[in-house]
Design a protein around this motif. Structure first.
Motif, mmCIF file in Angstrom:
data_model
loop_
_atom_site.group_PDB
_atom_site.id
_atom_site.type_symbol
_atom_site.label_atom_id
_atom_site.label_comp_id
_atom_site.label_asym_id
_atom_site.label_seq_id
_atom_site.Cartn_x
_atom_site.Cartn_y
_atom_site.Cartn_z
ATOM 1 N N GLY A 152 -84.358 30.317 18.746
ATOM 2 C CA GLY A 152 -83.594 30.123 17.509
ATOM 3 C C GLY A 152 -84.419 29.323 16.532
ATOM 4 O O GLY A 152 -85.507 28.835 16.873
ATOM 5 N N PRO A 153 -83.918 29.135 15.301
ATOM 6 C CA PRO A 153 -84.716 28.472 14.269
ATOM 7 C C PRO A 153 -84.729 26.947 14.378
ATOM 8 O O PRO A 153 -83.769 26.348 14.846
ATOM 9 C CB PRO A 153 -84.005 28.883 12.977
ATOM 10 C CG PRO A 153 -82.598 29.144 13.388
ATOM 11 C CD PRO A 153 -82.624 29.627 14.799
ATOM 12 N N LEU A 154 -85.847 26.354 13.894
ATOM 13 C CA LEU A 154 -85.944 24.902 13.761
ATOM 14 C C LEU A 154 -85.410 24.537 12.391
ATOM 15 O O LEU A 154 -85.922 25.029 11.380
ATOM 16 C CB LEU A 154 -87.412 24.473 13.814
ATOM 17 C CG LEU A 154 -88.145 24.590 15.137
ATOM 18 C CD1 LEU A 154 -89.592 24.131 14.960
ATOM 19 C CD2 LEU A 154 -87.453 23.747 16.187
ATOM 20 N N LEU A 155 -84.437 23.647 12.323
ATOM 21 C CA LEU A 155 -83.800 23.334 11.046
ATOM 22 C C LEU A 155 -83.970 21.846 10.795
ATOM 23 O O LEU A 155 -83.514 21.026 11.584
ATOM 24 C CB LEU A 155 -82.332 23.752 11.114
ATOM 25 C CG LEU A 155 -82.187 25.231 11.546
ATOM 26 C CD1 LEU A 155 -80.808 25.524 12.094
ATOM 27 C CD2 LEU A 155 -82.523 26.154 10.387
ATOM 28 N N PHE A 183 -81.567 21.549 15.538
ATOM 29 C CA PHE A 183 -81.474 20.583 14.434
ATOM 30 C C PHE A 183 -82.499 19.476 14.709
ATOM 31 O O PHE A 183 -82.223 18.488 15.374
ATOM 32 C CB PHE A 183 -80.041 20.042 14.388
ATOM 33 C CG PHE A 183 -79.763 19.150 13.215
ATOM 34 C CD1 PHE A 183 -80.345 19.359 11.969
ATOM 35 C CD2 PHE A 183 -78.868 18.088 13.342
ATOM 36 C CE1 PHE A 183 -80.064 18.534 10.886
ATOM 37 C CE2 PHE A 183 -78.577 17.259 12.273
ATOM 38 C CZ PHE A 183 -79.184 17.485 11.043
ATOM 39 N N THR A 184 -83.716 19.697 14.186
ATOM 40 C CA THR A 184 -84.861 18.861 14.575
ATOM 41 C C THR A 184 -85.359 18.035 13.395
ATOM 42 O O THR A 184 -86.479 18.223 12.919
ATOM 43 C CB THR A 184 -85.995 19.761 15.093
ATOM 44 O OG1 THR A 184 -86.192 20.823 14.129
ATOM 45 C CG2 THR A 184 -85.643 20.382 16.418
ATOM 46 N N TYR A 185 -84.507 17.119 12.946
ATOM 47 C CA TYR A 185 -84.839 16.328 11.757
ATOM 48 C C TYR A 185 -85.982 15.344 12.025
ATOM 49 O O TYR A 185 -86.581 14.829 11.104
ATOM 50 C CB TYR A 185 -83.592 15.569 11.268
ATOM 51 C CG TYR A 185 -82.878 14.848 12.384
ATOM 52 C CD1 TYR A 185 -83.263 13.574 12.771
ATOM 53 C CD2 TYR A 185 -81.837 15.470 13.084
ATOM 54 C CE1 TYR A 185 -82.639 12.933 13.818
ATOM 55 C CE2 TYR A 185 -81.196 14.833 14.126
ATOM 56 C CZ TYR A 185 -81.595 13.566 14.495
ATOM 57 O OH TYR A 185 -80.984 12.934 15.539
ATOM 58 N N ASP A 186 -86.305 15.073 13.306
ATOM 59 C CA ASP A 186 -87.391 14.118 13.599
ATOM 60 C C ASP A 186 -88.455 14.753 14.499
ATOM 61 O O ASP A 186 -89.017 14.089 15.378
ATOM 62 C CB ASP A 186 -86.829 12.841 14.245
ATOM 63 C CG ASP A 186 -86.026 13.122 15.505
ATOM 64 O OD1 ASP A 186 -85.798 14.313 15.825
ATOM 65 O OD2 ASP A 186 -85.608 12.161 16.168
ATOM 66 N N LEU A 187 -88.730 16.019 14.258
ATOM 67 C CA LEU A 187 -89.651 16.766 15.136
ATOM 68 C C LEU A 187 -91.019 16.092 15.301
ATOM 69 O O LEU A 187 -91.500 15.921 16.418
ATOM 70 C CB LEU A 187 -89.830 18.188 14.600
ATOM 71 C CG LEU A 187 -90.759 19.090 15.412
ATOM 72 C CD1 LEU A 187 -90.165 19.394 16.774
ATOM 73 C CD2 LEU A 187 -91.042 20.395 14.688
ATOM 74 N N GLU A 188 -91.637 15.704 14.177
ATOM 75 C CA GLU A 188 -93.005 15.161 14.266
ATOM 76 C C GLU A 188 -93.028 13.911 15.129
ATOM 77 O O GLU A 188 -93.843 13.757 16.019
ATOM 78 C CB GLU A 188 -93.573 14.815 12.882
ATOM 79 C CG GLU A 188 -94.269 15.982 12.224
ATOM 80 C CD GLU A 188 -93.299 17.088 11.854
ATOM 81 O OE1 GLU A 188 -92.162 16.742 11.432
ATOM 82 O OE2 GLU A 188 -93.633 18.279 12.002
ATOM 83 N N ASP A 247 -69.178 29.009 21.224
ATOM 84 C CA ASP A 247 -69.691 30.258 20.654
ATOM 85 C C ASP A 247 -71.091 30.084 20.114
ATOM 86 O O ASP A 247 -71.782 31.057 19.816
ATOM 87 C CB ASP A 247 -68.762 30.711 19.527
ATOM 88 C CG ASP A 247 -67.376 30.975 20.077
ATOM 89 O OD1 ASP A 247 -67.166 32.058 20.624
ATOM 90 O OD2 ASP A 247 -66.509 30.057 20.018
ATOM 91 N N MET A 248 -71.494 28.816 19.952
ATOM 92 C CA MET A 248 -72.819 28.560 19.381
ATOM 93 C C MET A 248 -73.251 27.167 19.836
ATOM 94 O O MET A 248 -72.411 26.279 19.970
ATOM 95 C CB MET A 248 -72.684 28.571 17.848
ATOM 96 C CG MET A 248 -73.936 28.357 17.089
ATOM 97 S SD MET A 248 -73.602 27.998 15.339
ATOM 98 C CE MET A 248 -72.467 29.244 14.836
ATOM 99 N N LEU A 249 -74.559 27.005 20.066
ATOM 100 C CA LEU A 249 -75.077 25.686 20.462
ATOM 101 C C LEU A 249 -75.992 25.147 19.368
ATOM 102 O O LEU A 249 -76.844 25.874 18.857
ATOM 103 C CB LEU A 249 -75.889 25.811 21.760
ATOM 104 C CG LEU A 249 -76.663 24.559 22.184
ATOM 105 C CD1 LEU A 249 -75.728 23.459 22.671
ATOM 106 C CD2 LEU A 249 -77.693 24.891 23.269
ATOM 107 N N ILE A 250 -75.775 23.887 19.015
ATOM 108 C CA ILE A 250 -76.782 23.189 18.198
ATOM 109 C C ILE A 250 -77.361 22.092 19.081
ATOM 110 O O ILE A 250 -76.623 21.300 19.671
ATOM 111 C CB ILE A 250 -76.161 22.547 16.941
ATOM 112 C CG1 ILE A 250 -75.472 23.597 16.070
ATOM 113 C CG2 ILE A 250 -77.240 21.812 16.138
ATOM 114 C CD1 ILE A 250 -74.723 23.011 14.870
ATOM 115 N N THR A 251 -78.678 22.061 19.200
ATOM 116 C CA THR A 251 -79.302 20.987 19.975
ATOM 117 C C THR A 251 -80.601 20.568 19.297
ATOM 118 O O THR A 251 -80.835 20.928 18.137
ATOM 119 C CB THR A 251 -79.548 21.434 21.444
ATOM 120 O OG1 THR A 251 -80.078 20.342 22.173
ATOM 121 C CG2 THR A 251 -80.493 22.619 21.543
ATOM 122 N N ASP A 252 -81.444 19.805 20.016
ATOM 123 C CA ASP A 252 -82.750 19.438 19.447
ATOM 124 C C ASP A 252 -83.827 19.642 20.515
ATOM 125 O O ASP A 252 -84.335 20.727 20.662
ATOM 126 C CB ASP A 252 -82.732 18.005 18.893
ATOM 127 C CG ASP A 252 -82.092 17.015 19.873
ATOM 128 O OD1 ASP A 252 -81.975 17.360 21.061
ATOM 129 O OD2 ASP A 252 -81.740 15.903 19.454
#
Ligand code: C2G
Length: 711
Positions: free
Chosen positions: A658-661, A634-639, A611-616
């Motif tokens: 979708g949002p960057l979290l 879920f982008t805890y190491d984006l930089e 029903d929902m996807l979490i990815t990076d």
């Protein structure tokens, strides 16, 4: 004393606009100030704007306009004609020198007409090095002075301009490779000794793009060979010292052994170049052939006596010996030997199609859907799957394990090969064979030819791109999931065969099977509760986190305990690691809430039931967007990911659906308020869908099969 030694630095800059700043900066920082820099380029206006005031306002930096198609040697000749210094120094516009290089050269040159200093190779991106003070003692080269022409180049020699003029030294402006030899050999012939100062360092940048921006050493062998013959023959026309002759002969023989012998595997290459080769080989001084091994001497004898037939037989025989030598060392080598020497000589089987997904790790992705379509609609083909596990799949086809002897048998004999990743480097594409590459995702992370640096273990940018380019040269068809990918694939894969602009076969089910009956049956297959909503967590892998080549590590940053505490009533979560991740997850205590579905073959089916996807940064979201269901990043190491590892094609901040979290708090808040998130991102999602999903209409497999396999 130093005042009298003005140095003219000659720097051809064509095509090196990206690197030249570092070169100029290294000149600007020199501790020695008495120089001029002659920068040669076909559009000096643009170059000046690109490098900025610091250099354009410094009158020592002189920009000289040249034709755009002249070779480096010719540009250097023009530079020499204009040089006003007492000394000439060549500095390429992608290299740089340490701060005291010119000073050390000028201080030590004394009355010598030429002095040489040290070369170092450096990787793309390395910065200035700190040089430890040394003894500053000169080494003297006399008989061995020719060995100072490292990589056949005139770099890091400081050369008296009077000497250059007196001898009328020129570079061969007609060739790309080896042009320095026509300058260097007569120069070194004219001097007794060459002093060498090891503290003055010249850094040669190792180029990272052998396909689009090759350095001279990275040019195709055919071209370098022609250049070498031209230069060798010209130099041999004049009398030379024995040492110079032997140096030249060695250059020719080394090139022959290192590069030509490999090319001579192919008889047609011999036919094409035998006469040119013979013309040069006939000029070799007999002294250069003393103490050479029998294999080389036999080759040379056949060439000298003009016996093409014998030469071909020798060459074939040597290759067979080499293959056997290489082959007997390992089990894999033996199989490859049989593959190359036996299977590859058997006829192609016209009805045979070989399928592979993710190196035999799964029955999945576009090859699966193309296969299933063919099963139904294209009887009369023999279909074979590469599968490493023993598993039963629809149609009950023949299956082979990757790298088994049977695998080699089928890659040799199949008329068609369908794969979603690269084939092994040892795969030899046969005449008449058709290779359909489906690829495995819309690119977000920079791909192949577009990558600047490569951070994967066991390789570097040059090797990676070369191997990749060898692979993409074999592709007859490539599937593009959307116009955006089509454009990127052409460039990053250097691809100019048939692009199948059909959308992804793997996404057909997202259109055709998006109904409760199928969703329920997949959930049952996985043993999942029916009354809970499903979150799918599907991140990608990190190039720099690994155990060993091909086996990557993944550290779960998602707080599963807290997720269960907060959302366990309503949701379950499926954890889906990328197929190169080898880390095992410990889900003890989370039974009934968190499920490890990393081993499940087909991620497309997992999309259907979520029903929902979490990815990076995984391409999964491009496919998932077909379902128009919520996506969180879920982008805890984006930089780190963006700047250090790969770089992205799209702007993560503004173009995602979708949002960057950045941390668990933000992620949890988004899950809690998912309806609001959906509303906030509606417009962006629609735009994203139009851009990336519009070709996926449920008929991609059909379209691909119609084009690749005659009806
Ligand atoms: N995949 C998966 N599970 C994951 C991540 C990926 O099953 N947790 C599958 C998906 O089919 C995805 C494909 O592997 O589309 C590629 O994965 P990416 O994470 O995008 O990474 P990569 O293998 O590096 O390929 O052009 C695409 C790029 O080459 C990315």
């Amino acid at each position: 004393m130093l005042k009298n030694k003005m140095i003219s630095i000659i720097t051809p800059a064509e095509k090196n606009e990206n690197f030249i700043n570092e070169t100029l900066e290294s000149i600007h920082r020199q501790t020695y100030a008495d120089y001029e820099v002659l920068i040669l380029h076909s559009d000096t206006g643009a170059l000046k704007r690109a490098v900025g005031d610091k250099y354009t306002e410094d009158e020592r930096f002189k920009f000289i306009e040249t034709d755009h198609d002249i070779k480096v040697g010719e540009a250097r000749n023009i530079g020499m004609d204009m040089a006003q210094g007492d000394y000439i120094y060549f500095l390429d516009s992608d290299d740089y020198i340490s701060e005291n290089t010119l000073q050390l050269l000028a201080e030590n040159v004394g009355d010598y007409p030429v002095i040489r200093a040290k070369m170092k190779r450096t990787d793309f991106g390395s910065s200035f090095a700190i040089i430890m003070p040394g003894t500053n003692k000169l080494k003297m080269f006399s008989l061995r002075k020719y060995n100072l022409i490292r990589n056949h180049s005139a770099l890091n020699f400081l050369i008296s301009k009077a000497q250059v003029e007196q001898l009328g030294l020129r570079f061969d402006g007609t060739v790309e490779g080896f042009s320095d030899l026509t300058f260097m050999i007569p120069l070194l012939e004219s001097v007794e000794v060459v002093p060498y100062v090891s503290e003055a360092i010249y850094f040669r940048r190792r180029r990272n793009d052998p396909i689009n921006h090759p350095s001279l050493r990275q040019l195709p062998v055919e071209q370098r060979m022609q250049d070498l013959f031209t230069v060798y023959n010209t130099l041999k026309e004049k009398p030379l010292s024995l040492e110079a002759e032997m140096f030249l002969d060695n250059t020719l023989l080394n090139f022959y052994r290192k590069h030509l012998v490999v090319k001579f595997k192919d008889d047609s290459f011999i036919d094409e170049y035998f006469d040119d080769l013979a013309a040069s080989i006939n000029k070799i001084n007999p002294a250069s052939l003393e103490n050479r091994d029998r294999i080389l001497l036999n080759d040379i004898r056949a060439i000298r006596t003009n016996k093409v037939g014998i030469f071909k037989r020798l060459s074939n025989f040597h290759h067979l010996l080499r293959d056997i030598q290489k082959g007997i060392r390992s089990k894999k080598g033996r199989k490859e030997l049989i593959y190359k020497r036996i299977f590859n000589r058997m006829a192609l089987m016209d009805d045979l199609v070989m399928f592979e997904s993710f190196q035999g790790k799964a029955y999945s992705d576009s090859p699966k859907y193309i296969y299933e379509y063919m099963l139904k609609k294209r009887p009369g083909h023999k279909l074979v799957w590469v599968l490493n596990k023993n598993q039963k799949i629809p149609g009950d086809p023949k299956t082979v394990k990757r790298f088994s002897l049977k695998y080699y048998y089928y890659i040799a004999r199949a008329k068609h090969i369908v794969s979603n990743v690269r084939m092994p480097n040892s795969y030899i594409k046969r005449n008449g064979q058709k290779y359909l590459q489906t690829w495995h995702g819309t690119p977000l992370k920079r791909l192949a030819g577009d990558m600047e640096a490569v951070h994967m273990p066991g390789t570097n940018a040059v090797r990676y791109k070369r191997n990749f380019n060898n692979e993409t040269d074999k592709w007859d068809y490539l599937i593009a999931p959307n116009p955006y990918s089509s454009e990127i694939f052409k460039r990053a894969f250097w691809f100019n065969n048939t692009m199948l602009e059909t959308g992804y076969p793997r996404n057909d089910i997202l259109t055709n099977d998006n109904n409760p009956v199928i969703i329920r049956s997949i959930k049952e297959k996985l043993g999942l509760p029916r009354d809970k909503k499903v979150i799918l967590y599907a991140p990608t892998w990190r190039d720099d986190e690994y155990y060993k080549v091909g086996k990557y590590r993944f550290t779960l940053q998602l707080d599963l305990e807290r997720l269960r505490a907060q959302f366990g009533e309503e949701y379950i979560i499926l954890l889906r690691m990328h197929y190169v991740v080898a880390s095992k997850m410990d889900l003890t205590g989370l039974e009934g809430f968190a499920y490890d579905v990393s081993g499940y073959d087909d991620v497309s089916e997992l999309y259907l039931i979520s029903d929902m996807l979490i990815t990076d940064y995984s391409s999964v979201f491009f496919d998932y967007a077909n379902l128009k269901r919520p996506i969180l990043f879920f982008t805890y190491d984006l930089e780190k990911y963006k700047d250090q590892l790969r770089g992205f094609y799209i702007d993560m901040e503004t173009e995602l659906p979708g949002p960057l979290l950045r941390d668990n708090d933000a992620l949890f808040e988004a899950v809690e308020n998912i309806d609001q998130v959906v509303a906030d991102y509606e417009e962006r999602y629609d735009a994203f869908y139009d851009r990336f999903c519009s070709w996926d209409d449920g008929r991609a497999a059909e379209k691909v099969v119609d084009i690749v396999f005659d009806k």
